[in-house]
Design an enzyme around this catalytic site. Structure first.
Site, short mmCIF file in Angstrom:
data_model
loop_
_atom_site.label_atom_id
_atom_site.label_comp_id
_atom_site.label_asym_id
_atom_site.label_seq_id
_atom_site.Cartn_x
_atom_site.Cartn_y
_atom_site.Cartn_z
N LYS A 209 12.96 1.90 31.08
CA LYS A 209 13.27 1.03 32.21
C LYS A 209 13.47 -0.42 31.76
O LYS A 209 12.62 -1.03 31.14
CB LYS A 209 12.15 1.10 33.25
CG LYS A 209 12.47 0.34 34.53
CD LYS A 209 11.51 0.71 35.63
CE LYS A 209 11.84 0.02 36.94
NZ LYS A 209 11.00 0.48 38.05
N ARG B 92 13.42 12.52 35.98
CA ARG B 92 13.02 12.49 34.57
C ARG B 92 14.01 13.32 33.76
O ARG B 92 14.60 14.27 34.25
CB ARG B 92 11.62 13.09 34.39
CG ARG B 92 10.52 12.39 35.17
CD ARG B 92 10.21 11.02 34.59
NE ARG B 92 9.08 10.41 35.30
CZ ARG B 92 9.20 9.65 36.38
NH1 ARG B 92 10.40 9.44 36.91
NH2 ARG B 92 8.14 9.11 36.95
N ARG C 289 9.43 0.57 43.67
CA ARG C 289 9.35 1.79 44.47
C ARG C 289 7.94 2.38 44.38
O ARG C 289 7.22 2.19 43.40
CB ARG C 289 10.35 2.83 43.96
CG ARG C 289 11.80 2.48 44.26
CD ARG C 289 12.71 3.54 43.67
NE ARG C 289 12.64 4.79 44.42
CZ ARG C 289 12.69 5.99 43.86
NH1 ARG C 289 12.75 6.11 42.55
NH2 ARG C 289 12.66 7.08 44.60
#
Length: 329
Positions: free
Chosen positions: A187, A328, A121
């Site tokens: 991630k 976040r 992204r």
């Protein structure tokens, strides 16, 4: 990375020392060509020992992708997949989008051992070494139009979670809208959806997936966000190896086949509850980074039937679609 480099690395998968002269003879090249082709392996997350008088030894060689092994693991669920493996590509998504325009069939899969220009992204670069990630793209065709495919990236996330959990990696969770994260919300995997077609249909969707199996120390300085890998999800000691790469790949494809086949009929609503169950930030306070540079805080209250995030703020309940929004803790 040159084709000669890949050929040499495959000869070094036994973790034994091989002389440069022997390697040169096996491949019909000069000794100098061997030396040049094996320079800079640390840039790809590999550890190559070179000892005068003994030759080269590749420590912890990659688990190479193998169509025969993947097909064996898929068994009766091989259809409709048509798998092609590349040593190196700039981007599997870019190539598959081009092939989609030329009529490539549903189920076409392009997997890459090493991508030089992988992306996610916001056009962020995807960094990985050689053999320590799964990077692939899948083409899926729907009779539906692009406008009817809301929530598809979240559905693909559910497929990844099903695969990882079935192999014992139950610490993996989802992050809205299209990431898989590890124990500390770092991630683990990213999903990139790119579409072709009309608003009313039919449509061709290219699904790009990057999944970290391990993270070599040489690669980490290039990554500008907290990241994790499958190796981090296993208890140590005792060390438990990450599932064999071809087996893992087949398991993911199997779950994608199940999810995508059903998505054309029921869409995201049938997966909504399952997705929320695995969301790492469900009912937690978060900060959203909006496209105009502003931020918004609130408590996540799940997602709607289109996959949009439901956020409880001081101004009331708001619904936000993914677009260019970052989330976040």
């Amino acid at each position: 990375m040159k084709p000669l480099t890949f050929a040499l690395l495959r000869l070094l998968t036994d973790e034994q020392y091989h002389s440069g002269e022997m390697l040169a003879q096996r491949l019909g090249v000069s000794r100098a060509s061997v030396n040049n082709a094996l320079q800079g392996m640390e840039n790809y997350g590999l550890t190559l020992h070179s000892v005068p008088g003994r030759g080269y030894c590749l420590i912890h060689p990659p688990q190479w992708l193998d169509i025969a092994l993947i097909s064996l693991h898929l068994g009766a669920q091989l259809d409709p997949f048509r798998i092609e493996i590349f040593d190196s590509l700039p981007s599997s998504n870019t190539l598959l989008l081009q092939r989609a325009q030329l009529g490539a069939p549903c189920g076409t899969v392009l997997a890459v051992e090493w991508q030089s220009n992988g992306r996610g992204r916001f056009d962020r670069a995807w960094h990985s070494g050689l053999g320590n990630a799964l990077t692939f793209s899948l083409l899926w065709r729907f009779d539906l139009g692009v406008s009817a495919l809301s929530g598809l990236s979240l559905a693909v996330g559910v497929a990844l979670i099903r695969a990882l959990h079935s192999l014992g990696m139950t610490a993996a969770r989802l992050k809205w809208p299209n990431d898989v994260v590890g124990r500390n919300n770092e991630k683990l995997a990213g999903i990139l959806i790119e579409a072709q077609g009309d608003m009313l249909g039919p449509s061709a969707i290219v699904i790009g997936i990057g999944l970290n199996l391990s993270l070599p120390a040489q690669i980490l300085p290039r990554i500008n966000q907290p990241v994790s890998s499958l190796a981090d999800l296993f208890p140590c000691p005792p060390p438990i190896p990450v599932p064999e790469r071809n087996c893992l790949f087949a398991c993911i494809l199997r779950e994608l086949r199940s999810i995508l086949s059903g998505f054309g009929e029921g869409g995201f609503p049938v997966l909504r509850e399952e997705w929320e169950h695995h969301h790492a930030f469900h009912d937690q306070k978060v900060r959203l980074l909006l496209p105009d540079g502003s931020t918004r805080t609130g408590i996540t209250r799940g997602v709607n039937d289109e996959g949009a995030l439901i956020l409880e703020t001081s101004d009331g309940i708001q619904t936000l679609h993914s677009g260019e929004i970052g989330l976040r803790a």
